[in-house]
Write an enzyme that holds these catalytic residues in place. Structure first.
Site, PDB file in Angstrom:
ATOM      1  N   CYS A 182       0.852  -1.176   0.000  1.00 38.93           N
ATOM      2  CA  CYS A 182       0.000   0.000   0.000  1.00 38.93           C
ATOM      3  C   CYS A 182       0.895   1.235   0.000  1.00 38.93           C
ATOM      4  O   CYS A 182       1.828   1.331   0.813  1.00 38.93           O
ATOM      5  CB  CYS A 182      -0.912  -0.014   1.224  1.00 38.93           C
ATOM      6  SG  CYS A 182      -1.836   1.530   1.446  1.00 38.93           S
ATOM      7  N   ASP A 189       0.332  -6.227  -0.089  1.00 36.13           N
ATOM      8  CA  ASP A 189      -0.769  -6.668  -0.946  1.00 36.13           C
ATOM      9  C   ASP A 189      -0.281  -7.877  -1.742  1.00 36.13           C
ATOM     10  O   ASP A 189       0.638  -7.765  -2.551  1.00 36.13           O
ATOM     11  CB  ASP A 189      -1.185  -5.548  -1.911  1.00 36.13           C
ATOM     12  CG  ASP A 189      -1.770  -4.346  -1.187  1.00 36.13           C
ATOM     13  OD1 ASP A 189      -2.552  -4.545  -0.239  1.00 36.13           O
ATOM     14  OD2 ASP A 189      -1.447  -3.205  -1.579  1.00 36.13           O
TER      15      ASP A 189
END
Length: 274
Positions: A182, A189
């Site tokens: 992120c 992620d």
């Protein structure tokens, strides 16, 4: 406003009061073309079609009698819409339905499509289904390249690792080693990615090293997939190319960007890590 300044004003990484009454103002859009402009690409000359599929597993509202209803939701956002919707604001918006009464599911869908289309700057499709009708777990088709024994030294995107030569082939290559972060919170992620193409054969070791090179890269899911598409498109020059990433669920939402040189829609499948 540039992207870092824009994102600083989003709900990401901040303490938040969770609203339980419907509030469309919670949605926080971010311009898509920030990423395109960095590569000198205009909206009118995008080299891809596609959409972002969001799946939510925490949808709930009250019926006219105040009884809770739960559902699963699919949100289909066109890749050519003017904005992406920041994920935490999306979750806050969906939570705001929890103590709000609606006559039926059709009214919920209509409200969501209106709000999300306005925020995204494009026509968003919403599908609600019962948990009883949940999609079964599947696998990407294609050759998994994760077992290749390669030396890795790049952990920021390295398009120079990509190459293709020789006879024209049509194949699908799969990796579960895609990880980015992120851009605001730094949270990881995780994703599986399928690359389907027709063209000179892509060097698999270079492709795997390139996908791994996103490991310390901070960017949104949609922008990572667009960059992967454009890097392969420019470096390997295939005749046809599709890139489909299925990201691991976080906070009841998974995000699944699809970009293709053909105007087609992906199947909204569910992988084992989702």
């Amino acid at each position: 406003m540039n992207e870092p300044e824009k994102v600083l004003h989003s709900p990401l990484g901040k303490e938040t009061v969770y609203a339980n009454q419907y509030d469309s103002s919670l949605l926080y859009p971010i311009e898509r073309d920030i990423n395109w402009q960095a590569r000198g690409v205009e909206r009118t000359t995008l080299p891809f079609f596609g959409e972002d599929i969001w799946n939510s597993y925490e949808i709930s509202w009250l019926n006219a009698k105040g009884k809770p209803i739960v559902a699963l939701a699919e949100f289909h956002i066109p890749a050519t819409s003017s904005h992406i919707i920041e994920s935490k604001s999306f979750k806050l918006y969906l939570n705001s339905y929890n103590l709000t009464r609606f006559d039926d599911a059709a009214q919920v869908v209509a409200q969501m499509e209106k709000d999300l289309s306005k925020a995204a700057g494009g026509d968003v499709r919403v599908l609600l289904t019962s948990p009883e009708d949940a999609v079964a777990v599947e696998n990407f088709t294609g050759e998994c390249i994760d077992e290749l024994d390669i030396e890795v030294s790049h952990y920021e995107p390295a398009p120079e690792l990509l190459s293709a030569k020789g006879e024209v082939v049509s194949e699908a290559l799969v990796s579960h080693l895609l990880k980015s972060n992120c851009p605001v919170t730094g949270q990881p992620d995780w994703a599986s990615v399928q690359i389907t193409y027709t063209g000179a054969k892509i060097d698999q070791e270079g492709l795997l090293g390139y996908l791994i090179s996103y490991r310390e890269h901070g960017d949104f899911h949609e922008q990572c997939v667009e960059t992967i598409f454009m890097d392969i498109w420019q470096q390997c020059k295939p005749e046809q190319l599709s890139v489909y990433a299925r990201y691991v669920r976080r906070g009841g939402l998974d995000i699944n960007p699809f970009r293709s040189s053909k105007d087609e829609r992906p199947v909204n499948m569910r992988l084992s890590r989702q």
